[in-house]
Design a protein around this motif. Structure first.
Motif, PDB file in Angstrom:
ATOM      1  N   GLU A  52       7.035  -5.922   8.386  1.00 23.87           N
ATOM      2  CA  GLU A  52       6.986  -5.696   6.949  1.00 23.87           C
ATOM      3  C   GLU A  52       5.856  -4.736   6.576  1.00 23.87           C
ATOM      4  O   GLU A  52       6.005  -3.904   5.664  1.00 23.87           O
ATOM      5  CB  GLU A  52       6.804  -7.029   6.223  1.00 23.87           C
ATOM      6  CG  GLU A  52       6.824  -6.916   4.699  1.00 23.87           C
ATOM      7  CD  GLU A  52       8.135  -6.380   4.163  1.00 23.87           C
ATOM      8  OE1 GLU A  52       8.096  -5.604   3.171  1.00 23.87           O
ATOM      9  OE2 GLU A  52       9.195  -6.713   4.736  1.00 23.87           O
ATOM     10  N   ALA A  53       4.734  -4.839   7.267  1.00 24.48           N
ATOM     11  CA  ALA A  53       3.583  -3.988   6.956  1.00 24.48           C
ATOM     12  C   ALA A  53       3.913  -2.516   7.161  1.00 24.48           C
ATOM     13  O   ALA A  53       3.543  -1.658   6.342  1.00 24.48           O
ATOM     14  CB  ALA A  53       2.390  -4.384   7.812  1.00 24.48           C
ATOM     15  N   ARG A  54       4.616  -2.196   8.260  1.00 24.40           N
ATOM     16  CA  ARG A  54       4.952  -0.796   8.525  1.00 24.40           C
ATOM     17  C   ARG A  54       5.987  -0.288   7.523  1.00 24.40           C
ATOM     18  O   ARG A  54       5.943   0.862   7.085  1.00 24.40           O
ATOM     19  CB  ARG A  54       5.478  -0.639   9.949  1.00 24.40           C
ATOM     20  CG  ARG A  54       4.513  -1.034  11.033  1.00 24.40           C
ATOM     21  CD  ARG A  54       3.205  -0.258  10.976  1.00 24.40           C
ATOM     22  NE  ARG A  54       2.380  -0.542  12.138  1.00 24.40           N
ATOM     23  CZ  ARG A  54       1.111  -0.209  12.267  1.00 24.40           C
ATOM     24  NH1 ARG A  54       0.499   0.419  11.275  1.00 24.40           N
ATOM     25  NH2 ARG A  54       0.427  -0.496  13.353  1.00 24.40           N
ATOM     26  N   TRP A  55       6.946  -1.142   7.165  1.00 26.22           N
ATOM     27  CA  TRP A  55       7.961  -0.746   6.198  1.00 26.22           C
ATOM     28  C   TRP A  55       7.327  -0.492   4.827  1.00 26.22           C
ATOM     29  O   TRP A  55       7.652   0.484   4.158  1.00 26.22           O
ATOM     30  CB  TRP A  55       9.043  -1.812   6.101  1.00 26.22           C
ATOM     31  CG  TRP A  55      10.168  -1.433   5.176  1.00 26.22           C
ATOM     32  CD1 TRP A  55      10.430  -1.922   3.937  1.00 26.22           C
ATOM     33  CD2 TRP A  55      11.175  -0.444   5.435  1.00 26.22           C
ATOM     34  NE1 TRP A  55      11.531  -1.321   3.394  1.00 26.22           N
ATOM     35  CE2 TRP A  55      12.011  -0.401   4.289  1.00 26.22           C
ATOM     36  CE3 TRP A  55      11.446   0.405   6.503  1.00 26.22           C
ATOM     37  CZ2 TRP A  55      13.103   0.455   4.193  1.00 26.22           C
ATOM     38  CZ3 TRP A  55      12.537   1.262   6.420  1.00 26.22           C
ATOM     39  CH2 TRP A  55      13.355   1.281   5.276  1.00 26.22           C
ATOM     40  N   GLN A  56       6.386  -1.363   4.437  1.00 28.66           N
ATOM     41  CA  GLN A  56       5.714  -1.193   3.157  1.00 28.66           C
ATOM     42  C   GLN A  56       4.843   0.061   3.160  1.00 28.66           C
ATOM     43  O   GLN A  56       4.727   0.752   2.147  1.00 28.66           O
ATOM     44  CB  GLN A  56       4.872  -2.422   2.826  1.00 28.66           C
ATOM     45  CG  GLN A  56       4.304  -2.411   1.410  1.00 28.66           C
ATOM     46  CD  GLN A  56       5.384  -2.300   0.357  1.00 28.66           C
ATOM     47  OE1 GLN A  56       6.342  -3.071   0.350  1.00 28.66           O
ATOM     48  NE2 GLN A  56       5.248  -1.318  -0.537  1.00 28.66           N
ATOM     49  N   ALA A  57       4.237   0.359   4.303  1.00 29.75           N
ATOM     50  CA  ALA A  57       3.426   1.572   4.405  1.00 29.75           C
ATOM     51  C   ALA A  57       4.288   2.810   4.162  1.00 29.75           C
ATOM     52  O   ALA A  57       3.843   3.775   3.515  1.00 29.75           O
ATOM     53  CB  ALA A  57       2.769   1.654   5.779  1.00 29.75           C
TER      54      ALA A  57
END
Length: 322
Positions: A152-157
């Protein structure tokens, strides 16, 4: 840093440069990064302590970093502007300069094993895209579904970066630009090796390849000089052949490892926008870990079994691994 005994080993790792600012780093997150670096160091240490090769030790360390979602390689790789993951990796052995690299792949659980397969089972150095994927299938490498690599962190980035672009802003978060993992090692036989793996830059153009899989730029190993793995602004590292530049300074200008790496990172790359860092070892077992940005996830271990890790410009945190 000091050299090691002739029959000892040394392993250094990095988990990317341009790290999160101290003001945004929670104690829990900082502890998680140190733990991830230690797992990688311990994975490589076990191989080298048992007399394994530098290439095996560096590969094992990078595999551990690829399996850790905190770092931008393998599981947890960043996304292109098209919302896809494209991973690059390279390995190089210092004894004979054997090398293998892949670019633009997503599927093999550990891209570093794909790069090593190219080195050991093909007549080539560099394979890309679908042809590299088919080569990996033919070699029987373990594959994972896209959901395995998602975080999720990479997608949100990606969403944050695309939103800034739409509003005409520039992304100032260096950690989204310099995410890479790598390892360099000297084994008990005096051989050197390097391994580097990355998901690239957040919101990069599809098909973009940085320095990580480019031999002589982000990955290099030669027993006569050094083994290095870089993390930073890949285009600059390529244009200035960062890895080969370090080795050339050592070979022809007779600079020490630390003199050469610092000259390249601080004096050559930094003035032209080459933000990032390098980890390197030489044939004596000396280690150098310079960076010219806010921080670099890094660590090293010798035969004393003390895992040393750091993020910012600070003393290393030490933990003995029995």
């Amino acid at each position: 840093m000091t050299s090691t005994a002739d029959n000892d080993f040394v392993l250094a790792v990095h988990g990317g440069a341009g790290t999160i600012l101290r003001s945004k780093m929670t104690p829990e997150r900082e502890a998680a990064y140190h733990a991830g670096l230690r797992r990688a160091l311990d994975a490589g240490r076990k191989v080298l302590a048992e007399g394994g090769t530098a290439l095996d030790g560096a590969t094992a360390a990078v595999m551990a970093l690829e399996d850790e979602p905190l770092f931008n390689a393998g599981r947890g790789a960043v996304y292109t502007s098209a919302g896809k993951q494209e991973m690059d990796a390279a390995v190089m052995a210092g004894r004979d300069r054997a090398a293998g690299a892949v670019a633009g792949i997503c599927g093999p659980r550990n891209p570093i094993l794909a790069a090593r397969a190219v080195m050991e089972h093909s007549g080539h150095v560099f394979l890309i895209g679908e042809s590299a994927m088919q080569f990996c299938r033919d070699r029987g490498l373990a594959f994972e579904e896209p959901s395995y690599f998602f975080t999720e962190a990479r997608w949100q980035a990606l969403q944050d970066t695309l939103a800034m672009r739409r509003s005409g802003q520039e992304d100032q978060d260096e950690s989204r630009k310099h995410g890479t993992v790598g390892a360099v090692a000297r084994d008990r036989h005096g051989n050197l090796a390097a391994a580097t793996s990355t998901g690239g830059m957040t919101a990069k153009s599809p098909g973009r390849v940085g320095d990580s899989p480019v031999i002589g730029a982000g990955t290099w190993a030669d027993n006569e000089t050094c083994a290095m793995s870089g993390t930073g602004h890949g285009e600059i590292f390529i244009r200035y052949a960062a890895g080969h530049e370090i080795a050339s300074r050592m070979r022809y200008a007779k600079q020490s490892l630390d003199e050469a790496t610092r000259a390249v990172v601080m004096d050559l790359l930094a003035p032209v926008g080459g933000s990032g860092g390098i980890i390197a070892v030489d044939r004596t077992g000396a280690v150098s870990l310079p960076f010219n940005c806010s921080g670099m996830y890094r660590g090293y271990v010798r035969g004393d079994n003390i895992l040393r890790t750091a993020i910012y410009d600070e003393p290393f945190v030490e933990l003995r691994q029995d």
